[in-house]
Design a protein around this motif. Structure first.
Motif, PDB file in Angstrom:
ATOM      1  N   ASP A 137       0.970  -1.260   0.046  1.00  0.00           N
ATOM      2  CA  ASP A 137      -0.026   0.073   0.016  1.00  0.00           C
ATOM      3  C   ASP A 137       0.825   1.358   0.076  1.00  0.00           C
ATOM      4  O   ASP A 137       0.447   2.346  -0.419  1.00  0.00           O
ATOM      5  N   LYS A 138       1.901   1.261   0.483  1.00  0.00           N
ATOM      6  CA  LYS A 138       3.181   2.461   0.437  1.00  0.00           C
ATOM      7  C   LYS A 138       3.469   2.291  -0.956  1.00  0.00           C
ATOM      8  O   LYS A 138       3.913   3.471  -1.337  1.00  0.00           O
ATOM      9  N   GLU A 139       3.749   1.596  -1.835  1.00  0.00           N
ATOM     10  CA  GLU A 139       4.302   1.492  -2.978  1.00  0.00           C
ATOM     11  C   GLU A 139       3.256   1.761  -4.063  1.00  0.00           C
ATOM     12  O   GLU A 139       3.667   2.192  -5.095  1.00  0.00           O
ATOM     13  N   PRO A 173      -0.057   3.528  -4.979  1.00  0.00           N
ATOM     14  CA  PRO A 173      -0.987   4.370  -4.495  1.00  0.00           C
ATOM     15  C   PRO A 173      -2.418   4.448  -4.556  1.00  0.00           C
ATOM     16  O   PRO A 173      -3.217   4.799  -4.081  1.00  0.00           O
ATOM     17  N   TYR A 227      -3.466  -1.676  -9.932  1.00  0.00           N
ATOM     18  CA  TYR A 227      -2.920  -2.261  -8.896  1.00  0.00           C
ATOM     19  C   TYR A 227      -2.318  -3.823  -9.526  1.00  0.00           C
ATOM     20  O   TYR A 227      -1.189  -4.132  -9.038  1.00  0.00           O
TER      21      TYR A 227
END
Length: 97
Positions: A32-34, A36, A71
């Motif tokens: 989730d940090k990589e 967006p 994603y």
């Protein structure tokens, strides 16, 4: 909004504490940090002892189908999924919320 659920079932002979399983699960940590487009991100090992239970779960939320495609094709996700698919099968459910 789209809820994206993924359940992995480890192949016969591979346990949750197998180094391959641990490394594969680690690949999903912090995605989730990589990526967006992920609005929510939860992962974890299932503790249910039932025979029908899957072993590892991902619960995520994205805004729409374009975000889901972004994603799904993101290199970090592709690499993590490939690692897990070497040792597990999966089922997926995507539904609007």
């Amino acid at each position: 909004m789209i809820r994206h659920l993924v359940l992995f079932k480890l192949h016969e002979g591979i346990a949750k504490d197998d180094p391959r399983a641990l490394a594969a699960a680690e690949g999903f940590v912090g995605l989730d940090k990589e990526i967006p487009v992920l609005l929510e991100w939860q992962t974890g090992w299932n503790f249910s002892p039932r025979d029908v239970a899957y072993d590892y779960a991902i619960n995520s939320l994205v805004a729409d189908e374009d975000a889901l495609k972004a994603y799904a094709t993101h290199p970090a996700h592709v690499a993590a999924a490939q690692r897990m698919l070497e040792i597990a099968t999966l089922v997926v459910a995507d539904f609007e919320v």
